[in-house]
Design a protein around this motif. Structure first.
Motif, mmCIF file in Angstrom:
data_model
loop_
_atom_site.group_PDB
_atom_site.id
_atom_site.type_symbol
_atom_site.label_atom_id
_atom_site.label_comp_id
_atom_site.label_asym_id
_atom_site.label_seq_id
_atom_site.Cartn_x
_atom_site.Cartn_y
_atom_site.Cartn_z
ATOM 1 N N UNK A 93 0.846 -1.194 0.000
ATOM 2 C CA UNK A 93 0.000 0.000 0.000
ATOM 3 C C UNK A 93 0.877 1.238 0.000
ATOM 4 N N UNK A 94 0.246 2.390 -0.139
ATOM 5 C CA UNK A 94 0.931 3.672 -0.055
ATOM 6 C C UNK A 94 0.911 4.113 1.413
ATOM 7 N N UNK A 95 2.057 4.014 2.066
ATOM 8 C CA UNK A 95 2.126 4.332 3.492
ATOM 9 C C UNK A 95 1.952 5.824 3.750
ATOM 10 N N UNK A 96 2.315 6.672 2.791
ATOM 11 C CA UNK A 96 2.194 8.119 3.000
ATOM 12 C C UNK A 96 0.732 8.545 3.057
ATOM 13 N N UNK A 97 -0.102 8.001 2.152
ATOM 14 C CA UNK A 97 -1.519 8.388 2.136
ATOM 15 C C UNK A 97 -2.397 7.423 2.926
ATOM 16 N N UNK A 98 -1.792 6.322 3.428
ATOM 17 C CA UNK A 98 -2.503 5.280 4.177
ATOM 18 C C UNK A 98 -3.641 4.670 3.350
ATOM 19 N N UNK A 99 -3.423 4.610 2.035
ATOM 20 C CA UNK A 99 -4.434 4.105 1.124
ATOM 21 C C UNK A 99 -3.933 2.822 0.452
ATOM 22 N N UNK A 100 -4.876 1.897 0.240
ATOM 23 C CA UNK A 100 -4.554 0.635 -0.417
ATOM 24 C C UNK A 100 -5.587 0.388 -1.503
ATOM 25 N N UNK A 101 -5.123 -0.144 -2.635
ATOM 26 C CA UNK A 101 -6.067 -0.501 -3.682
ATOM 27 C C UNK A 101 -5.591 -1.784 -4.338
ATOM 28 N N UNK A 102 -6.521 -2.724 -4.476
ATOM 29 C CA UNK A 102 -6.256 -3.985 -5.164
ATOM 30 C C UNK A 102 -7.322 -4.156 -6.231
ATOM 31 N N UNK A 103 -6.999 -4.907 -7.267
ATOM 32 C CA UNK A 103 -7.979 -5.133 -8.327
ATOM 33 C C UNK A 103 -7.969 -6.594 -8.726
ATOM 34 N N UNK A 104 -8.944 -6.956 -9.518
ATOM 35 C CA UNK A 104 -9.135 -8.309 -10.017
ATOM 36 C C UNK A 104 -9.358 -9.314 -8.867
ATOM 37 N N UNK A 105 -10.118 -8.873 -7.896
ATOM 38 C CA UNK A 105 -10.498 -9.738 -6.779
ATOM 39 C C UNK A 105 -11.812 -10.422 -7.156
ATOM 40 N N UNK A 106 -11.923 -11.695 -6.878
ATOM 41 C CA UNK A 106 -13.135 -12.443 -7.202
ATOM 42 C C UNK A 106 -14.307 -11.944 -6.369
ATOM 43 N N UNK A 107 -15.509 -12.125 -6.928
ATOM 44 C CA UNK A 107 -16.701 -11.724 -6.196
ATOM 45 C C UNK A 107 -16.901 -12.621 -4.983
ATOM 46 N N UNK A 108 -17.593 -12.113 -3.971
ATOM 47 C CA UNK A 108 -17.862 -12.886 -2.767
ATOM 48 C C UNK A 108 -17.413 -12.153 -1.524
ATOM 49 N N UNK A 109 -17.407 -12.869 -0.401
ATOM 50 C CA UNK A 109 -17.015 -12.302 0.886
ATOM 51 C C UNK A 109 -15.498 -12.330 1.022
ATOM 52 N N UNK A 110 -14.946 -11.247 1.583
ATOM 53 C CA UNK A 110 -13.493 -11.147 1.768
ATOM 54 C C UNK A 110 -13.186 -10.545 3.132
ATOM 55 N N UNK A 111 -12.110 -11.034 3.722
ATOM 56 C CA UNK A 111 -11.611 -10.528 4.996
ATOM 57 C C UNK A 111 -10.469 -9.554 4.701
ATOM 58 N N UNK A 112 -10.565 -8.330 5.206
ATOM 59 C CA UNK A 112 -9.545 -7.301 4.995
ATOM 60 C C UNK A 112 -8.910 -6.925 6.324
ATOM 61 N N UNK A 113 -7.594 -6.750 6.305
ATOM 62 C CA UNK A 113 -6.887 -6.185 7.454
ATOM 63 C C UNK A 113 -5.605 -5.552 6.953
ATOM 64 N N UNK A 114 -5.065 -4.610 7.694
ATOM 65 C CA UNK A 114 -3.831 -3.936 7.300
ATOM 66 C C UNK A 114 -2.805 -4.044 8.421
ATOM 67 N N UNK A 115 -1.539 -3.954 8.010
ATOM 68 C CA UNK A 115 -0.421 -3.994 8.962
ATOM 69 C C UNK A 115 0.587 -2.923 8.610
ATOM 70 N N UNK A 116 1.110 -2.280 9.636
ATOM 71 C CA UNK A 116 2.206 -1.332 9.503
ATOM 72 C C UNK A 116 3.465 -2.062 9.944
#
Length: 180
Positions: free
Chosen positions: A132-155
């Motif tokens: 991710x971009x640590x300066x803006x604290x933003x993350x973007x991913x693409x081409x993820x399959x449809x359905x339920x997903x678990x998200x978490x971030x780590x510094x």
């Protein structure tokens, strides 16, 4: 046998020292097998010898302190900062509609990352790791399959130490599937 009697001697002296106030009498005798026995009081029927032990109180401070030079040789380590990381967007149980399978995650971090000590931010989508971009604290991913997903971030520090971790957020990705 001499080894056992040496152990009994040490054990008896330690018991005698513990039982003593300041000066104490210790009684000892040797049995038929050559084993020495110790007691803080005379035992009837045994021919005993008596020894007076003086107990000295230890000094209040160590007159010969050991100086730890290893700490002087090392650089002082700065205090560790307790970071708090959380996912502010998307919200838990939110449905994301994106036909390209994009998920954008915005994080909140307190305190801010010091410029002189950069760290890396990673997004985990179902345990798959993305930078991710640590300066803006933003993350973007693409081409993820449809359905339920678990998200978490780590510094993570440059040395690989985890400085902060967010809680897990469950989202639902909705992608239209074209039927041909």
């Amino acid at each position: 046998m001499k080894r056992i009697s040496g152990i009994w001697l040490a054990l008896g002296l330690s018991w005698a020292v513990q039982a003593a106030d300041e000066n104490a009498n210790v009684y000892y005798w040797t049995d038929a097998q050559g084993v020495m026995h110790f007691s803080d009081r005379p035992v009837p029927g045994k021919q005993m010898q008596r020894m007076q032990i003086e107990i000295a109180n230890p000094p209040a401070s160590n007159p010969n302190p050991v100086i730890d030079t290893s700490a002087q040789d090392q650089k002082e380590t700065p205090p560790t900062i307790a970071y708090s990381l959380s996912i502010s967007s998307p919200l838990t149980e939110q449905t994301i509609r994106d036909n390209e399978g994009r998920i954008t995650v915005q994080n909140q971090l307190t305190p801010a990352i010091p410029e002189e000590d950069p760290a890396e931010l990673f997004l985990y989508v179902d345990e798959n790791r993305y930078p991710c971009d640590a300066a803006s604290l933003s993350c973007q991913v693409s081409d993820i399959d449809r359905g339920a997903h678990q998200l978490r971030t780590e510094l993570v520090s440059k040395s690989g130490k985890i400085l902060a971790s967010s809680g897990t957020v469950t989202v639902y990705l909705f992608r239209v599937i074209a039927v041909r």
